[in-house]
Design an enzyme around this catalytic site. Sequence first.
Site, mmCIF file in Angstrom:
data_model
loop_
_atom_site.group_PDB
_atom_site.id
_atom_site.type_symbol
_atom_site.label_atom_id
_atom_site.label_comp_id
_atom_site.label_asym_id
_atom_site.label_seq_id
_atom_site.Cartn_x
_atom_site.Cartn_y
_atom_site.Cartn_z
ATOM 1 N N GLU A 79 4.114 6.999 12.755
ATOM 2 C CA GLU A 79 2.744 6.700 12.297
ATOM 3 C C GLU A 79 2.669 5.235 11.868
ATOM 4 O O GLU A 79 3.640 4.674 11.370
ATOM 5 C CB GLU A 79 2.342 7.645 11.167
ATOM 6 C CG GLU A 79 3.283 7.671 9.967
ATOM 7 C CD GLU A 79 3.018 6.582 8.972
ATOM 8 O OE1 GLU A 79 1.882 6.096 8.943
ATOM 9 O OE2 GLU A 79 3.959 6.216 8.246
ATOM 10 N N THR A 124 9.401 8.808 9.182
ATOM 11 C CA THR A 124 10.237 7.710 9.676
ATOM 12 C C THR A 124 11.694 8.094 9.507
ATOM 13 O O THR A 124 12.160 8.311 8.384
ATOM 14 C CB THR A 124 9.928 6.427 8.884
ATOM 15 O OG1 THR A 124 8.536 6.173 9.005
ATOM 16 C CG2 THR A 124 10.713 5.245 9.428
ATOM 17 N N ASP A 128 3.249 22.815 2.341
ATOM 18 C CA ASP A 128 4.109 22.008 1.469
ATOM 19 C C ASP A 128 4.914 22.966 0.607
ATOM 20 O O ASP A 128 4.449 24.069 0.297
ATOM 21 C CB ASP A 128 3.276 21.063 0.597
ATOM 22 C CG ASP A 128 4.106 19.861 0.151
ATOM 23 O OD1 ASP A 128 3.908 18.759 0.694
ATOM 24 O OD2 ASP A 128 4.979 20.029 -0.738
ATOM 25 N N CYS A 166 6.712 2.242 2.488
ATOM 26 C CA CYS A 166 7.262 1.998 3.830
ATOM 27 C C CYS A 166 8.096 0.733 3.949
ATOM 28 O O CYS A 166 9.278 0.801 4.268
ATOM 29 C CB CYS A 166 6.122 1.945 4.845
ATOM 30 S SG CYS A 166 5.430 3.557 5.174
HETATM 31 C C1 UDX Z 1 2.524 -0.143 5.986
HETATM 32 C C2 UDX Z 1 2.188 -0.470 7.443
HETATM 33 O O1 UDX Z 1 1.116 -1.427 7.474
HETATM 34 C C3 UDX Z 1 1.825 0.786 8.205
HETATM 35 O O2 UDX Z 1 1.629 0.472 9.578
HETATM 36 C C4 UDX Z 1 2.967 1.792 8.071
HETATM 37 O O3 UDX Z 1 2.685 2.971 8.731
HETATM 38 C C5 UDX Z 1 3.259 2.073 6.613
HETATM 39 O O4 UDX Z 1 3.553 0.833 5.943
HETATM 40 P P1 UDX Z 1 1.205 0.338 3.742
HETATM 41 O O5 UDX Z 1 2.543 0.366 3.084
HETATM 42 O O6 UDX Z 1 0.235 1.411 3.422
HETATM 43 O O7 UDX Z 1 1.363 0.325 5.331
HETATM 44 O O8 UDX Z 1 0.496 -1.032 3.317
HETATM 45 P P2 UDX Z 1 0.183 -2.458 3.939
HETATM 46 O O9 UDX Z 1 -1.273 -2.666 3.922
HETATM 47 O O10 UDX Z 1 0.879 -2.688 5.204
HETATM 48 O O11 UDX Z 1 0.821 -3.401 2.798
HETATM 49 C C6 UDX Z 1 2.179 -3.317 2.428
HETATM 50 C C7 UDX Z 1 2.497 -4.292 1.329
HETATM 51 O O12 UDX Z 1 2.465 -5.629 1.816
HETATM 52 C C8 UDX Z 1 1.540 -4.264 0.125
HETATM 53 O O13 UDX Z 1 2.299 -4.334 -1.057
HETATM 54 C C9 UDX Z 1 0.693 -5.497 0.304
HETATM 55 O O14 UDX Z 1 0.228 -6.004 -0.922
HETATM 56 C C10 UDX Z 1 1.690 -6.439 0.958
HETATM 57 N N1 UDX Z 1 1.063 -7.497 1.780
HETATM 58 C C11 UDX Z 1 0.379 -7.157 2.906
HETATM 59 C C12 UDX Z 1 1.208 -8.833 1.421
HETATM 60 O O15 UDX Z 1 1.835 -9.158 0.396
HETATM 61 N N2 UDX Z 1 0.648 -9.792 2.218
HETATM 62 C C13 UDX Z 1 -0.034 -9.493 3.360
HETATM 63 O O16 UDX Z 1 -0.487 -10.421 4.031
HETATM 64 C C14 UDX Z 1 -0.184 -8.135 3.712
#
Ligand code: UDX
Length: 451
Positions: free
Chosen positions: A153, A122, A31, A262
């Site tokens: 990923e 990404t 890094d 993401c």
């Molecule tokens: C996401 C993708 O799931 C993952 O595959 C990708 O690589 C990166 O982005 P992440 O951002 O870590 O992962 O979290 P995730 O668990 O997907 O939740 C994202 C957001 O959606 C959170 O703010 C969560 O609170 C919200 N969420 C998720 C909802 O509001 N409702 C749901 O049913 C699921």
Amino acid sequence: MRRITVLGVGYVGLVTGACFADLGNQVICLDVIPEKIEKLKRGELPIYEPGLEEMVQRNAAAGRLTFTTEYAEAISNAEFIFVAVGTPSGVDGEADLKYIRSAVENIAAHLKSYAIIVNRSTVPVGTGDSTAQTLIERGKKQGVDFQVVSNPEFTREGSAVYDFLNPDRVVLGSVDLHAAEAVADLYRVFTKNLMLTDLRTAEMIKYASNAFLAMKISFINEIASICEKLGADVKLVAQGMGMDARIGAAFLNAGLGYGGSCFPKDVKALTYMAEVNGLHPQLLRAVMDINRDQRRRVILHLRELLGNLRGKTIGLLGLAFKPNTDDIREAAAIDLAHMLANEGANLRAYDPVAMENAHQILDGVKFCNDAYQVAAGADAVVLVTEWNEFKQLDMPRLYASMARKIFLDGRNIYDPAEMRAHGFEYRGVGRPLNGAPHETLQPNDAAVAIT
Ligand code: UDX
């Protein structure tokens, strides 16, 4: 045993490095921020990710995982170079590629023999092709051969180690089948679902997957708003929908909308890519609008219940964008804190791990030691992040300490009837404001039996 270099020690890079080291590979993580590398050398993590610290320490102790800020050390001898640097949003929502460019420049400058560059960041569709071209041209001049593979990923923060070790699929895009196969060999132990495709398709699979999941969330949030007006309960609606195998139950939790590093960034970037190509990505725009509205609806509920919010004390339970992470990027709590500050409200907040990060960007918020301190004397409490420690709060204690007894459950974790029985003015997301008809059904009724 392969020699692997990982560029970037954020959530994606560090998990990639630690998991490959755990398989017995020799891994160097680089890094450009010296403080992060110093921390890692001491066995401390620059981020919070369950299960990762132990894995990093164990592999570092075994000599399989090392850390550096020096490109020469990281690149010169690598067989695989995983690029996992940040791609933040630019001014128009486009992905900003400055870190990718710098990584590519440094790879080209330091590589001495054949290597496969694997991109895990990404990046806009087409970046892999242009990167491959740049590297291959540079390589020819230097007499060094490169290949480029796109390997998006799909790991979630908070369960990134588990997701890495148990992937639903591994997508590999390349113009060179041998290079893609070589990267596939690294992953075969984790899954048989390996998909080999071209670079652009691999990059698009990542955007389309994240946009689809974000769309599911915005879809159920729109249904939630309609439920609220019509007196239906979105939690049961989602449950009923999710039993249809064609729909699936995942990502149908109505709430305050999606945040994180993401979904917001990727939906914006995909929209931008469509627009600059003359398209009208209406569905993607609606996904973003609905997500923004979910935050605004909290303010509308609070105004309805409390009138003018100036001088009112509002408590936020949770600051991270979701549980089990200290990440506050695009978190609902941060948007709410800004909106409530604009309304003139007094703010308090507590989060089990994200307070240090929140402290750096939020002014005028009183940070508390626990949920009870947040609630004491508050006019309203908003549950923003569904951390486990918020799921079994001592409600009589919370109720007794609050000035006004308003509880907004932004993640629908409490039972509305029970909360009302405690005396709270309770509102969830997409749940009937005055209690659902099913709450008064007898226990042998089907609707109650499945809750
Ligand atoms: C996401 C993708 O799931 C993952 O595959 C990708 O690589 C990166 O982005 P992440 O951002 O870590 O992962 O979290 P995730 O668990 O997907 O939740 C994202 C957001 O959606 C959170 O703010 C969560 O609170 C919200 N969420 C998720 C909802 O509001 N409702 C749901 O049913 C699921």
